[in-house]
Design a protein around this motif. Sequence first.
Motif, PDB file in Angstrom:
ATOM      1  N   HIS A 157      16.572  65.310  86.463  1.00  0.00           N
ATOM      2  CA  HIS A 157      15.130  65.540  86.597  1.00  0.00           C
ATOM      3  C   HIS A 157      14.743  65.615  88.066  1.00  0.00           C
ATOM      4  O   HIS A 157      15.485  65.170  88.945  1.00  0.00           O
ATOM      5  N   HIS A 158      13.521  66.088  88.293  1.00  0.00           N
ATOM      6  CA  HIS A 158      12.879  66.175  89.615  1.00  0.00           C
ATOM      7  C   HIS A 158      12.855  64.815  90.339  1.00  0.00           C
ATOM      8  O   HIS A 158      12.949  63.765  89.706  1.00  0.00           O
ATOM      9  N   ARG A 159      12.678  64.877  91.635  1.00  0.00           N
ATOM     10  CA  ARG A 159      12.772  63.676  92.469  1.00  0.00           C
ATOM     11  C   ARG A 159      11.633  62.668  92.245  1.00  0.00           C
ATOM     12  O   ARG A 159      11.727  61.527  92.675  1.00  0.00           O
ATOM     13  N   MET A 160      10.546  63.080  91.575  1.00  0.00           N
ATOM     14  CA  MET A 160       9.406  62.180  91.378  1.00  0.00           C
ATOM     15  C   MET A 160       9.528  61.319  90.116  1.00  0.00           C
ATOM     16  O   MET A 160       8.714  60.424  89.900  1.00  0.00           O
ATOM     17  N   LYS A 161      10.516  61.591  89.288  1.00  0.00           N
ATOM     18  CA  LYS A 161      10.607  60.848  88.019  1.00  0.00           C
ATOM     19  C   LYS A 161      10.919  59.369  88.277  1.00  0.00           C
ATOM     20  O   LYS A 161      11.794  59.056  89.073  1.00  0.00           O
ATOM     21  N   VAL A 162      10.220  58.473  87.563  1.00  0.00           N
ATOM     22  CA  VAL A 162      10.322  57.041  87.884  1.00  0.00           C
ATOM     23  C   VAL A 162      11.191  56.249  86.909  1.00  0.00           C
ATOM     24  O   VAL A 162      11.541  55.108  87.207  1.00  0.00           O
ATOM     25  N   ASP A 163      11.540  56.795  85.751  1.00  0.00           N
ATOM     26  CA  ASP A 163      12.309  56.017  84.769  1.00  0.00           C
ATOM     27  C   ASP A 163      13.668  56.669  84.497  1.00  0.00           C
ATOM     28  O   ASP A 163      13.815  57.888  84.578  1.00  0.00           O
ATOM     29  N   ALA A 164      14.657  55.840  84.172  1.00  0.00           N
ATOM     30  CA  ALA A 164      15.993  56.328  83.820  1.00  0.00           C
ATOM     31  C   ALA A 164      16.658  55.318  82.879  1.00  0.00           C
ATOM     32  O   ALA A 164      16.435  54.115  83.040  1.00  0.00           O
ATOM     33  N   VAL A 214      13.627  69.890  89.350  1.00  0.00           N
ATOM     34  CA  VAL A 214      14.186  70.140  88.002  1.00  0.00           C
ATOM     35  C   VAL A 214      13.234  69.617  86.923  1.00  0.00           C
ATOM     36  O   VAL A 214      12.881  68.432  86.919  1.00  0.00           O
ATOM     37  N   VAL A 215      12.838  70.467  86.015  1.00  0.00           N
ATOM     38  CA  VAL A 215      11.882  70.073  84.960  1.00  0.00           C
ATOM     39  C   VAL A 215      12.552  69.129  83.963  1.00  0.00           C
ATOM     40  O   VAL A 215      11.953  68.130  83.547  1.00  0.00           O
ATOM     41  N   GLY A 216      13.807  69.407  83.580  1.00  0.00           N
ATOM     42  CA  GLY A 216      14.501  68.517  82.654  1.00  0.00           C
ATOM     43  C   GLY A 216      15.743  69.172  82.084  1.00  0.00           C
ATOM     44  O   GLY A 216      15.632  70.132  81.325  1.00  0.00           O
ATOM     45  N   ASP A 217      16.924  68.673  82.495  1.00  0.00           N
ATOM     46  CA  ASP A 217      18.205  69.176  81.968  1.00  0.00           C
ATOM     47  C   ASP A 217      18.876  68.050  81.179  1.00  0.00           C
ATOM     48  O   ASP A 217      18.924  66.908  81.669  1.00  0.00           O
TER      49      ASP A 217
HETATM   50  O1  LIG Z   1       9.405  62.913  83.597  1.00  0.00           O
HETATM   51  C1  LIG Z   1       9.621  64.094  83.233  1.00  0.00           C
HETATM   52  O2  LIG Z   1       9.398  65.062  83.951  1.00  0.00           O
HETATM   53  C2  LIG Z   1      10.135  64.298  81.865  1.00  0.00           C
HETATM   54  N1  LIG Z   1      10.180  63.274  81.079  1.00  0.00           N
HETATM   55  C3  LIG Z   1      10.619  63.249  79.733  1.00  0.00           C
HETATM   56  C4  LIG Z   1      11.847  62.374  79.622  1.00  0.00           C
HETATM   57  O3  LIG Z   1      11.852  61.257  80.181  1.00  0.00           O
HETATM   58  O4  LIG Z   1      12.796  62.778  78.968  1.00  0.00           O
HETATM   59  C5  LIG Z   1      10.760  64.623  79.130  1.00  0.00           C
HETATM   60  C6  LIG Z   1      11.216  65.698  80.068  1.00  0.00           C
HETATM   61  O5  LIG Z   1      12.588  65.634  80.200  1.00  0.00           O
HETATM   62  C7  LIG Z   1      10.501  65.663  81.413  1.00  0.00           C
END
Ligand SMILES: O=C(O)C1=N[C@H](C(=O)O)C[C@H](O)C1
Length: 271
Positions: A157-164, A214-217
């Motif tokens: 995912h993109h660099r701003m995503k906070v959870d994994a 990246v939107v979501g792979d």
């Molecule tokens: O934070 C995102 O951008 C996304 N979040 C969802 C996830 O945690 O899977 C869905 C998507 O992948 C984009």
Amino acid sequence: MADLRLVVVGAGGRMGRALIRAIEEADGVTLTGAVERPGSPALGRDAGVLAGLPALGVPVLDEPQAAFEGADGVLDFTSPESSLLHAALAAEAGLFHVIGSTGFSAEEEAALAALAARTALVKSGNMSLGVNLLAALVKRAAATLGEDFDIEIVEMHHRMKVDAPSGTALLLGKAAAAGRGVDLDERAVRGRDGITGARHAGDIGFAALRGGTVVGDHDVIFAGPAERLMLGHRAEDRMIFARGALRAAAWAQGKPPGLYSMADVLGLTDF
Ligand SMILES: O=C(O)C1=N[C@H](C(=O)O)C[C@H](O)C1
Ligand SMILES: NC(=O)C1=CN([C@@H]2O[C@H](COP(=O)(O)OP(=O)(O)OC[C@H]3O[C@@H](n4cnc5c(N)ncnc54)[C@H](OP(=O)(O)O)[C@@H]3O)[C@@H](O)[C@H]2O)C=CC1
């Protein structure tokens, strides 16, 4: 028939803006409210303008109860804390609630399930048609291949995503676990570092990459003796999630209280 009247919580966010655009492009739905947190720079702005559209006459408010007035349902892609707060308010106001937020703890999931006794709540870590069909395929593959095929789930995912790991990766992990008839919480390995020892048979591994836009792979790898099956999905535009959320909203209207998934919405539960 009257339009479905929807409120977007987190209106200034990446998904909030995509949801506003999706409502505007769709027939039979109207944006009647937009909510952001107190102190947000989006407060007072027109929700349409915020989303790059002409003005819609819907100001962004930090008072959810006021924004919920006269609405049928709430679309909420924010955070676990915010979604719990707004689920309680939606239940109080008699509105259905579509939740796309990810990163919930087990305690937060339980709190949400309790709120679903009071209203129809559709929650999914991924609202796209493609990923929910992928989950059904993963379940089938896991049931067919058995434990001599190691399951690893890789997401980026993109660099701003906070959870994994991502909500989608966990959804796919649950589908794999269901295919094998095991509990994901007992088999998940959510990252490896150092001398980990050899892989245990039956583990379901996760790896999370972050970078760029990246939107979501997502890839689910079944690594077996001398062969590998790889099932994957690439999200190219957030509008796929927003359109999925609208599909969930149309489905949720008039449903009895309960916690529903996108598999319910898309008719994929018997896969
Ligand atoms: O934070 C995102 O951008 C996304 N979040 C969802 C996830 O945690 O899977 C869905 C998507 O992948 C984009
Ligand atoms: N299920 C699915 O299909 C998808 C799920 N997601 C998930 O949706 C969530 C949001 O993602 P994204 O849009 O990229 O994130 P953003 O950070 O861009 O947007 C979240 C928005 O919610 C706002 N917010 C936070 N708390 C509150 C609150 N208490 N009241 C009102 N607004 C609030 C944030 O404000 P502020 O910036 O001030 O904190 C922000 O504007 C994530 O959990 C993500 O994983 C994303 C895409 C698809």
